[in-house]
Design an enzyme around this catalytic site. Sequence first.
Site, PDB file in Angstrom:
ATOM      1  N   TYR A  97      43.468  31.443  37.219  1.00 28.62           N
ATOM      2  CA  TYR A  97      41.973  31.569  37.424  1.00 28.62           C
ATOM      3  C   TYR A  97      40.762  32.169  36.556  1.00 28.62           C
ATOM      4  O   TYR A  97      39.904  32.240  36.731  1.00 28.62           O
ATOM      5  CB  TYR A  97      41.941  32.493  38.823  1.00 28.62           C
ATOM      6  N   LYS A 113      39.466  38.461  32.881  1.00 31.27           N
ATOM      7  CA  LYS A 113      40.393  37.530  32.095  1.00 31.27           C
ATOM      8  C   LYS A 113      39.511  36.423  31.338  1.00 31.27           C
ATOM      9  O   LYS A 113      40.058  36.079  30.171  1.00 31.27           O
ATOM     10  CB  LYS A 113      41.452  36.967  33.165  1.00 31.27           C
TER      11      LYS A 113
HETATM   12  C1  LIG Z   1      50.836  37.071  43.997  1.00 33.96           C
HETATM   13  C2  LIG Z   1      50.671  36.785  42.573  1.00 33.96           C
HETATM   14  C3  LIG Z   1      49.917  35.666  42.297  1.00 33.96           C
HETATM   15  C4  LIG Z   1      49.038  35.361  41.129  1.00 33.96           C
HETATM   16  C5  LIG Z   1      48.971  36.403  40.222  1.00 33.96           C
HETATM   17  C6  LIG Z   1      48.033  36.038  39.355  1.00 33.96           C
HETATM   18  C7  LIG Z   1      47.107  37.111  38.502  1.00 33.96           C
HETATM   19  C8  LIG Z   1      47.822  38.338  38.312  1.00 33.96           C
HETATM   20  C9  LIG Z   1      47.143  39.334  37.704  1.00 33.96           C
HETATM   21  C10 LIG Z   1      47.540  40.429  37.371  1.00 33.96           C
HETATM   22  O1  LIG Z   1      46.876  41.346  36.712  1.00 33.96           O
HETATM   23  S1  LIG Z   1      48.680  41.217  38.216  1.00 33.96           S
HETATM   24  C11 LIG Z   1      49.269  42.868  37.604  1.00 33.96           C
HETATM   25  C12 LIG Z   1      48.877  43.675  38.559  1.00 33.96           C
HETATM   26  N1  LIG Z   1      49.337  44.963  37.967  1.00 33.96           N
HETATM   27  C13 LIG Z   1      48.829  46.275  38.293  1.00 33.96           C
HETATM   28  O2  LIG Z   1      47.539  46.341  38.826  1.00 33.96           O
HETATM   29  C14 LIG Z   1      49.508  47.477  37.714  1.00 33.96           C
HETATM   30  C15 LIG Z   1      48.198  48.511  37.431  1.00 33.96           C
HETATM   31  N2  LIG Z   1      47.220  48.800  38.442  1.00 33.96           N
HETATM   32  C16 LIG Z   1      47.165  50.111  38.778  1.00 33.96           C
HETATM   33  O3  LIG Z   1      47.372  51.028  37.906  1.00 33.96           O
HETATM   34  C17 LIG Z   1      45.857  50.220  40.054  1.00 33.96           C
HETATM   35  O4  LIG Z   1      46.464  49.212  40.958  1.00 33.96           O
HETATM   36  C18 LIG Z   1      44.646  50.168  39.605  1.00 33.96           C
HETATM   37  C19 LIG Z   1      44.346  48.697  38.652  1.00 33.96           C
HETATM   38  C20 LIG Z   1      43.786  50.426  40.804  1.00 33.96           C
HETATM   39  C21 LIG Z   1      44.258  51.162  38.516  1.00 33.96           C
HETATM   40  O5  LIG Z   1      44.722  52.405  38.649  1.00 33.96           O
HETATM   41  P1  LIG Z   1      43.814  53.852  38.520  1.00 33.96           P
HETATM   42  O6  LIG Z   1      44.610  54.996  39.129  1.00 33.96           O
HETATM   43  O7  LIG Z   1      43.138  53.665  37.357  1.00 33.96           O
HETATM   44  O8  LIG Z   1      42.689  53.788  39.634  1.00 33.96           O
HETATM   45  P2  LIG Z   1      42.382  54.498  40.898  1.00 33.96           P
HETATM   46  O9  LIG Z   1      43.522  54.374  41.996  1.00 33.96           O
HETATM   47  O10 LIG Z   1      41.460  55.787  40.496  1.00 33.96           O
HETATM   48  O11 LIG Z   1      41.099  53.563  41.578  1.00 33.96           O
HETATM   49  C22 LIG Z   1      39.987  52.965  40.692  1.00 33.96           C
HETATM   50  C23 LIG Z   1      38.908  52.599  41.730  1.00 33.96           C
HETATM   51  O12 LIG Z   1      39.242  51.353  42.305  1.00 33.96           O
HETATM   52  C24 LIG Z   1      39.365  51.601  43.780  1.00 33.96           C
HETATM   53  N3  LIG Z   1      40.575  50.672  44.231  1.00 33.96           N
HETATM   54  C25 LIG Z   1      41.816  50.893  44.153  1.00 33.96           C
HETATM   55  N4  LIG Z   1      42.430  50.256  44.816  1.00 33.96           N
HETATM   56  C26 LIG Z   1      41.505  49.269  45.443  1.00 33.96           C
HETATM   57  C27 LIG Z   1      41.741  48.242  46.568  1.00 33.96           C
HETATM   58  N5  LIG Z   1      43.088  48.115  46.985  1.00 33.96           N
HETATM   59  N6  LIG Z   1      40.817  48.064  47.152  1.00 33.96           N
HETATM   60  C28 LIG Z   1      39.389  48.574  46.871  1.00 33.96           C
HETATM   61  N7  LIG Z   1      39.215  49.431  45.870  1.00 33.96           N
HETATM   62  C29 LIG Z   1      40.514  50.011  45.083  1.00 33.96           C
HETATM   63  C30 LIG Z   1      39.449  52.922  44.000  1.00 33.96           C
HETATM   64  O13 LIG Z   1      39.021  53.229  45.190  1.00 33.96           O
HETATM   65  C31 LIG Z   1      38.429  53.560  42.754  1.00 33.96           C
HETATM   66  O14 LIG Z   1      37.338  53.151  43.090  1.00 33.96           O
HETATM   67  P3  LIG Z   1      36.292  54.673  43.788  1.00 33.96           P
HETATM   68  O15 LIG Z   1      36.468  55.813  42.794  1.00 33.96           O
HETATM   69  O16 LIG Z   1      36.984  54.901  45.170  1.00 33.96           O
HETATM   70  O17 LIG Z   1      34.892  54.120  43.806  1.00 33.96           O
HETATM   71  N1  LIG Z   2      53.090  38.365  37.839  1.00 34.40           N
HETATM   72  C1  LIG Z   2      52.037  37.395  37.963  1.00 34.40           C
HETATM   73  O1  LIG Z   2      52.144  36.573  38.863  1.00 34.40           O
HETATM   74  C2  LIG Z   2      51.097  37.264  37.122  1.00 34.40           C
HETATM   75  C3  LIG Z   2      50.755  37.956  36.088  1.00 34.40           C
HETATM   76  N2  LIG Z   2      49.810  37.858  35.140  1.00 34.40           N
HETATM   77  C4  LIG Z   2      49.759  38.681  34.195  1.00 34.40           C
HETATM   78  O2  LIG Z   2      50.709  39.097  33.594  1.00 34.40           O
HETATM   79  C5  LIG Z   2      50.736  40.381  33.066  1.00 34.40           C
HETATM   80  C6  LIG Z   2      51.819  41.401  33.532  1.00 34.40           C
HETATM   81  O3  LIG Z   2      51.496  41.608  34.985  1.00 34.40           O
HETATM   82  P1  LIG Z   2      52.920  41.928  35.664  1.00 34.40           P
HETATM   83  O4  LIG Z   2      53.921  42.133  34.762  1.00 34.40           O
HETATM   84  O5  LIG Z   2      53.002  41.021  36.723  1.00 34.40           O
HETATM   85  O6  LIG Z   2      52.356  43.420  36.490  1.00 34.40           O
HETATM   86  P2  LIG Z   2      52.760  44.829  36.081  1.00 34.40           P
HETATM   87  O7  LIG Z   2      51.962  45.684  36.842  1.00 34.40           O
HETATM   88  O8  LIG Z   2      54.239  45.032  35.915  1.00 34.40           O
HETATM   89  O9  LIG Z   2      52.169  44.942  34.506  1.00 34.40           O
HETATM   90  C7  LIG Z   2      50.969  45.564  34.245  1.00 34.40           C
HETATM   91  C8  LIG Z   2      51.460  46.642  32.892  1.00 34.40           C
HETATM   92  O10 LIG Z   2      49.994  47.057  32.784  1.00 34.40           O
HETATM   93  C9  LIG Z   2      50.244  48.621  32.436  1.00 34.40           C
HETATM   94  N3  LIG Z   2      48.809  49.150  32.379  1.00 34.40           N
HETATM   95  C10 LIG Z   2      48.060  49.202  33.513  1.00 34.40           C
HETATM   96  N4  LIG Z   2      46.810  49.873  33.179  1.00 34.40           N
HETATM   97  C11 LIG Z   2      47.295  50.116  31.703  1.00 34.40           C
HETATM   98  C12 LIG Z   2      46.339  51.073  31.139  1.00 34.40           C
HETATM   99  N5  LIG Z   2      45.220  51.514  31.317  1.00 34.40           N
HETATM  100  N6  LIG Z   2      46.714  51.356  29.716  1.00 34.40           N
HETATM  101  C13 LIG Z   2      48.089  50.599  29.276  1.00 34.40           C
HETATM  102  N7  LIG Z   2      48.712  49.934  30.225  1.00 34.40           N
HETATM  103  C14 LIG Z   2      48.427  49.794  31.333  1.00 34.40           C
HETATM  104  C15 LIG Z   2      51.125  49.050  33.234  1.00 34.40           C
HETATM  105  O11 LIG Z   2      51.740  49.903  32.902  1.00 34.40           O
HETATM  106  P3  LIG Z   2      51.603  51.515  33.306  1.00 34.40           P
HETATM  107  O12 LIG Z   2      51.190  51.757  34.804  1.00 34.40           O
HETATM  108  O13 LIG Z   2      52.466  52.437  32.684  1.00 34.40           O
HETATM  109  O14 LIG Z   2      50.093  51.866  32.417  1.00 34.40           O
HETATM  110  C16 LIG Z   2      52.122  47.830  33.444  1.00 34.40           C
HETATM  111  O15 LIG Z   2      53.153  48.065  32.646  1.00 34.40           O
HETATM  112  C17 LIG Z   2      49.197  40.747  33.246  1.00 34.40           C
HETATM  113  O16 LIG Z   2      48.328  40.551  32.294  1.00 34.40           O
HETATM  114  C18 LIG Z   2      49.063  39.948  34.606  1.00 34.40           C
HETATM  115  O17 LIG Z   2      47.561  39.916  34.771  1.00 34.40           O
HETATM  116  C19 LIG Z   2      49.067  36.771  35.243  1.00 34.40           C
HETATM  117  C20 LIG Z   2      49.362  35.792  36.322  1.00 34.40           C
HETATM  118  C21 LIG Z   2      50.163  35.857  36.935  1.00 34.40           C
END
Ligand SMILES: CC/C=C\C/C=C\C=C\C(=O)SCCNC(=O)CCNC(=O)[C@H](O)C(C)(C)COP(=O)(O)OP(=O)(O)OC[C@H]1O[C@@H](n2cnc3c(N)ncnc32)[C@H](O)[C@@H]1OP(=O)(O)O
Ligand SMILES: NC(=O)C1=CN([C@@H]2O[C@H](COP(=O)(O)OP(=O)(O)OC[C@H]3O[C@@H](n4cnc5c(N)ncnc54)[C@H](OP(=O)(O)O)[C@@H]3O)[C@@H](O)[C@H]2O)C=CC1
Length: 349
Positions: free
Chosen positions: A213, A228
């Site tokens: 996306y 992205k």
């Molecule tokens: C099903 C799959 C299909 C397709 C996939 C396609 C694409 C996938 C792309 C991806 O990127 S998947 C990878 C996902 N992995 C992660 O997200 C791992 C890392 N994530 C995190 O650490 C947290 O989720 C984070 C992104 C929120 C960051 O953590 P951090 O500790 O830095 O943030 P805070 O918890 O302090 O929150 C910051 C800010 O965001 C608000 N917030 C957090 N969660 C939500 C929520 N669910 N809904 C609304 N808002 C949210 C939080 O309230 C803070 O804002 P405020 O200070 O309250 O204003």
């Molecule tokens: N799984 C899926 O279906 C899809 C995934 N993707 C992409 O693939 C990649 C991997 O995702 P996936 O393995 O699924 O998810 P994960 O959540 O396992 O991976 C995300 C990683 O990012 C690291 N990360 C998050 N915030 C920070 C930060 N501030 N600094 C450094 N590292 C950070 C996390 O480690 P830590 O918390 O230790 O910081 C974690 O290891 C991502 O770019 C995601 O957007 C794209 C499309 C589909």
Amino acid sequence: MVPVSVGQAGNVSGLLLSLILSEQVQNRTDSVDFGPSQLWCHRFAGLRSYATPHSQFFAPSEGIMLPAGSYNNKVAFITGGGTGLGRAMTGVLSQLGAQCVIASRKLEVLQQTATEISSQTGNKVHAVQCDVRDPQAVSRCVDQMVELTGLPDVIINNAAGNFICPSERLSANGWKSITDIVLNGTAFVTLELGKRLIQNQKGASFLAITTIYAESGSGFVVPSASAKAGVEALYKSLAAEWGRYGHRFNIIQPGPIRTKGAFSRLDPTGTFEKSMIGRIPTGRLGKPAELANLAAYLSSDYASWMSGAVIRFDGGEYVSMAGEFNELRKVTDDQWKMLETMIRSTKGS
Ligand SMILES: CC/C=C\C/C=C\C=C\C(=O)SCCNC(=O)CCNC(=O)[C@H](O)C(C)(C)COP(=O)(O)OP(=O)(O)OC[C@H]1O[C@@H](n2cnc3c(N)ncnc32)[C@H](O)[C@@H]1OP(=O)(O)O
Ligand SMILES: NC(=O)C1=CN([C@@H]2O[C@H](COP(=O)(O)OP(=O)(O)OC[C@H]3O[C@@H](n4cnc5c(N)ncnc54)[C@H](OP(=O)(O)O)[C@@H]3O)[C@@H](O)[C@H]2O)C=CC1
């Protein structure tokens, strides 16, 4: 030609409607049958799968594709390498001979992954704590890597953050938390390493993991979609600019691949997984090992002529969502007979 009455036409639309509705009911039933916490355990224990029967034609090959030793004497730097897809890519590169450096916020998670992978492959995996949102932390991380391994040959910008959220509920900090990790983080890592590599006249392969996306945009993940898309613009731009320094830039756009990080934030109840699989022409989710093989190829010397490429890796999901008439997959043979009769019986416009 058999004339078709209005009643029959009504039946056809009725049938189509009931097909769609029954799918919705089916989805609802799924989420009733399995309460969120129960479903959670099943899904992450890998005990449940919605894969379709035709996915048998597309069985994943999860073995390592490149010849052994393809990464001997190479150093790979992988952000977010401790979990999910980053971990899978680290495992494959390490198995192929690379010395890997994995970086993210949670040092303990990184260390555990590093120990597990290096004990399996016999090659060193280094864990370095780094929050990619902080340019100074990125610079310190690169200093640490230089001490450990020297500058890398391969850089994979994989770290990301994401959650589903209606945009009207999104706070400024929510927007910032995602865009800082995804776009700024990728930019800080790429600029820091790029500049040092240029100074040292060292070539390298850069790979960014985006998502399908990034191209279309998507509601409910707007910060992620925006960031992205920015990463893709950054990588395509640098592919044009930094080829002269020996740097290649490529992008993989994965479709859904089950990882705890992604699915816990994008499908927390498991409700969407079935419909996701239903629209993927290959009938199943991707596997981390499949993505890791593609990443290993793109970052390897076998791909030294690839730069500026955007590879969609999604089992066909993107085109399946894009085609206006693709929902007609649900029409049965009998319904097709009726539809064809109706169309053929039409005279004039
Ligand atoms: C099903 C799959 C299909 C397709 C996939 C396609 C694409 C996938 C792309 C991806 O990127 S998947 C990878 C996902 N992995 C992660 O997200 C791992 C890392 N994530 C995190 O650490 C947290 O989720 C984070 C992104 C929120 C960051 O953590 P951090 O500790 O830095 O943030 P805070 O918890 O302090 O929150 C910051 C800010 O965001 C608000 N917030 C957090 N969660 C939500 C929520 N669910 N809904 C609304 N808002 C949210 C939080 O309230 C803070 O804002 P405020 O200070 O309250 O204003
Ligand atoms: N799984 C899926 O279906 C899809 C995934 N993707 C992409 O693939 C990649 C991997 O995702 P996936 O393995 O699924 O998810 P994960 O959540 O396992 O991976 C995300 C990683 O990012 C690291 N990360 C998050 N915030 C920070 C930060 N501030 N600094 C450094 N590292 C950070 C996390 O480690 P830590 O918390 O230790 O910081 C974690 O290891 C991502 O770019 C995601 O957007 C794209 C499309 C589909």
